[in-house]
Design a protein around this motif. Structure first.
Motif, mmCIF file in Angstrom:
data_model
loop_
_atom_site.group_PDB
_atom_site.id
_atom_site.type_symbol
_atom_site.label_atom_id
_atom_site.label_comp_id
_atom_site.label_asym_id
_atom_site.label_seq_id
_atom_site.Cartn_x
_atom_site.Cartn_y
_atom_site.Cartn_z
ATOM 1 N N GLY A 21 -2.761 -0.328 -7.045
ATOM 2 C CA GLY A 21 -3.202 -1.560 -6.416
ATOM 3 C C GLY A 21 -4.508 -2.097 -6.968
ATOM 4 O O GLY A 21 -4.799 -3.277 -6.841
ATOM 5 N N HIS A 22 -5.290 -1.235 -7.598
ATOM 6 C CA HIS A 22 -6.560 -1.650 -8.196
ATOM 7 C C HIS A 22 -6.417 -1.987 -9.673
ATOM 8 O O HIS A 22 -6.966 -2.979 -10.148
ATOM 9 C CB HIS A 22 -7.596 -0.540 -8.027
ATOM 10 C CG HIS A 22 -8.929 -0.842 -8.640
ATOM 11 N ND1 HIS A 22 -9.223 -0.533 -9.961
ATOM 12 C CD2 HIS A 22 -10.042 -1.443 -8.139
ATOM 13 C CE1 HIS A 22 -10.452 -0.915 -10.232
ATOM 14 N NE2 HIS A 22 -10.973 -1.463 -9.151
ATOM 15 N N SER A 35 0.819 -1.200 0.000
ATOM 16 C CA SER A 35 0.000 0.000 0.000
ATOM 17 C C SER A 35 0.863 1.264 0.000
ATOM 18 O O SER A 35 1.709 1.448 -0.866
ATOM 19 C CB SER A 35 -0.945 -0.033 1.210
ATOM 20 O OG SER A 35 -1.886 1.008 1.135
ATOM 21 N N SER A 76 -12.045 -1.487 2.768
ATOM 22 C CA SER A 76 -10.804 -1.634 2.003
ATOM 23 C C SER A 76 -10.832 -2.821 1.051
ATOM 24 O O SER A 76 -9.888 -3.024 0.280
ATOM 25 C CB SER A 76 -9.615 -1.786 2.959
ATOM 26 O OG SER A 76 -9.717 -2.982 3.699
ATOM 27 N N ASP A 82 -9.750 -4.600 -4.790
ATOM 28 C CA ASP A 82 -9.131 -3.698 -3.814
ATOM 29 C C ASP A 82 -9.900 -2.375 -3.799
ATOM 30 O O ASP A 82 -9.724 -1.531 -4.678
ATOM 31 C CB ASP A 82 -7.663 -3.475 -4.185
ATOM 32 C CG ASP A 82 -6.905 -2.652 -3.158
ATOM 33 O OD1 ASP A 82 -7.544 -1.945 -2.355
ATOM 34 O OD2 ASP A 82 -5.664 -2.708 -3.171
ATOM 35 N N ALA A 120 -0.541 2.028 -3.108
ATOM 36 C CA ALA A 120 -1.474 3.153 -3.018
ATOM 37 C C ALA A 120 -0.806 4.383 -3.623
ATOM 38 O O ALA A 120 -0.182 5.183 -2.927
ATOM 39 C CB ALA A 120 -1.865 3.405 -1.564
ATOM 40 N N HIS A 153 -7.705 -5.168 -0.106
ATOM 41 C CA HIS A 153 -6.463 -4.402 -0.060
ATOM 42 C C HIS A 153 -5.363 -5.113 0.731
ATOM 43 O O HIS A 153 -4.186 -5.021 0.375
ATOM 44 C CB HIS A 153 -6.737 -3.025 0.559
ATOM 45 C CG HIS A 153 -5.558 -2.108 0.544
ATOM 46 N ND1 HIS A 153 -4.921 -1.739 -0.623
ATOM 47 C CD2 HIS A 153 -4.902 -1.475 1.554
ATOM 48 C CE1 HIS A 153 -3.928 -0.918 -0.340
ATOM 49 N NE2 HIS A 153 -3.890 -0.752 0.974
ATOM 50 N N SER A 154 -5.715 -5.809 1.793
ATOM 51 C CA SER A 154 -4.720 -6.487 2.626
ATOM 52 C C SER A 154 -4.786 -8.001 2.486
ATOM 53 O O SER A 154 -4.260 -8.732 3.336
ATOM 54 C CB SER A 154 -4.921 -6.092 4.099
ATOM 55 O OG SER A 154 -4.727 -4.706 4.284
ATOM 56 N N GLN A 176 -0.213 -4.153 -3.776
ATOM 57 C CA GLN A 176 -1.367 -3.237 -3.749
ATOM 58 C C GLN A 176 -0.947 -1.798 -3.470
ATOM 59 O O GLN A 176 -1.399 -1.170 -2.526
ATOM 60 C CB GLN A 176 -2.381 -3.721 -2.720
ATOM 61 C CG GLN A 176 -2.805 -5.177 -2.874
ATOM 62 C CD GLN A 176 -3.315 -5.483 -4.269
ATOM 63 O OE1 GLN A 176 -2.703 -6.207 -5.020
ATOM 64 N NE2 GLN A 176 -4.446 -4.877 -4.653
ATOM 65 N N ALA A 210 -9.681 -0.023 -1.416
ATOM 66 C CA ALA A 210 -8.874 1.075 -0.886
ATOM 67 C C ALA A 210 -8.176 1.838 -2.007
ATOM 68 O O ALA A 210 -8.130 3.070 -1.997
ATOM 69 C CB ALA A 210 -7.847 0.550 0.111
ATOM 70 N N THR A 211 -7.634 1.114 -2.994
ATOM 71 C CA THR A 211 -6.961 1.777 -4.107
ATOM 72 C C THR A 211 -7.875 1.909 -5.326
ATOM 73 O O THR A 211 -7.431 2.344 -6.387
ATOM 74 C CB THR A 211 -5.678 1.017 -4.500
ATOM 75 O OG1 THR A 211 -6.016 -0.327 -4.850
ATOM 76 C CG2 THR A 211 -4.682 1.015 -3.355
#
Length: 265
Positions: A190-191, A94, A242, A173, A137, A245-246, A135, A175-176
């Motif tokens: 990340g996306h 990230s 998120s 993902d 960011a 994302h993780s 991923q 978050a991104t």
């Protein structure tokens, strides 16, 4: 490492006693969901390596200087390897990916601070051998707008990164994807993977642990790795702010990380 100890014939370095040393950088990265939380962690990651505020470039520079004390001469060997076979591989997640790129870029501004097919520049005897970012960011054109000095050009042949930058991405993902779109006005790496870049890119797929990565898919300056099939988030957390994302703490991620380390030798 348990994954690789079960198949040492595929990874010769393990036969010779591969024993990695790990330096972990952690900082408070939790925040409330939403744009304000996203921007807070983004700014905090930037502050760690920005001039006048953070010390990350100096930490990386001193780490390389410490490792170089075990080398013979700067001209031999031609990568960051000591007489006992030390190499430097970076990995982040990230905003940690953004932090690493800024830190290496700034550390390389005061050379020399810091084995792939890319040419060796004698002006940079100490280089990073590979970088893997899960991923990331950052905007899809971040390597063009913010981190272009990581790569060589006609007027600047030296670069602090000798091996590839590998970037995983997943459309699950949020978050991104969703949040990055609202904070940065564009989807993140990340996306959707890296977009415009100062060097040619190569795209491939994250592989399962029983399939070896062909050398030709990783031996590039920038490699986008599609992890849609695996980084999806569980059904229970599919609606988490998120998303996936993780969702990279998996054996397949270790497979990629250790393959990059293996191919640098």
């Amino acid at each position: 490492m348990e994954l690789y100890q079960s198949a040492p014939e595929r990874y010769p370095a393990l036969k010779s006693g591969y024993r990695p040393w790990c330096v972990v950088v952690r900082w408070p990265s939790s925040s409330l969901p939403g744009r304000s939380g996203y921007e807070r962690i983004r700014d905090r990651a930037h502050a760690m390596s920005s001039e006048g505020q953070g010390h990350a470039p100096y930490v990386i520079g001193h780490l390389l200087g410490y490792l170089s004390s075990a080398r013979t001469a700067p001209s031999s060997p031609a990568v960051l390897a000591s007489r006992t076979g030390q190499y430097l591989h970076l990995t982040g997640h990230s905003f940690g990916g953004r932090f690493l790129c800024e830190a290496v870029q700034r550390a390389a501004e005061q050379p020399p601070v810091l084995g792939w097919s890319t040419p060796y520049d004698p002006r940079r005897p100490f280089t990073v051998d590979s970088m893997l970012i899960f991923q990331m960011a950052a905007p899809r054109d971040a390597f063009l707008r913010h981190f272009d000095t990581l790569f060589p050009t006609a007027t600047r042949p030296g670069a602090p990164l000798r091996g590839p930058i590998a970037l995983t991405h997943s459309r699950w993902d949020r978050a991104t994807g969703f949040w990055h779109l609202r904070a940065e006005k564009a989807p993140g790496i990340g996306h959707s993977g890296a977009g415009a870049a100062p060097v040619p890119q190569f795209s491939t797929r994250l592989l399962s642990t029983d399939i070896a990565y062909p050398q030709e898919v990783l031996d590039h300056r920038l490699v986008n790795i599609d992890a849609d099939w695996l980084y999806r988030g569980s059904r229970r957390t599919r609606l988490h702010p998120s998303g996936a994302h993780s969702d990279f703490l998996r054996p397949e991620s270790a497979h990629l990380l250790l393959t990059l380390a293996e191919r640098s030798r």
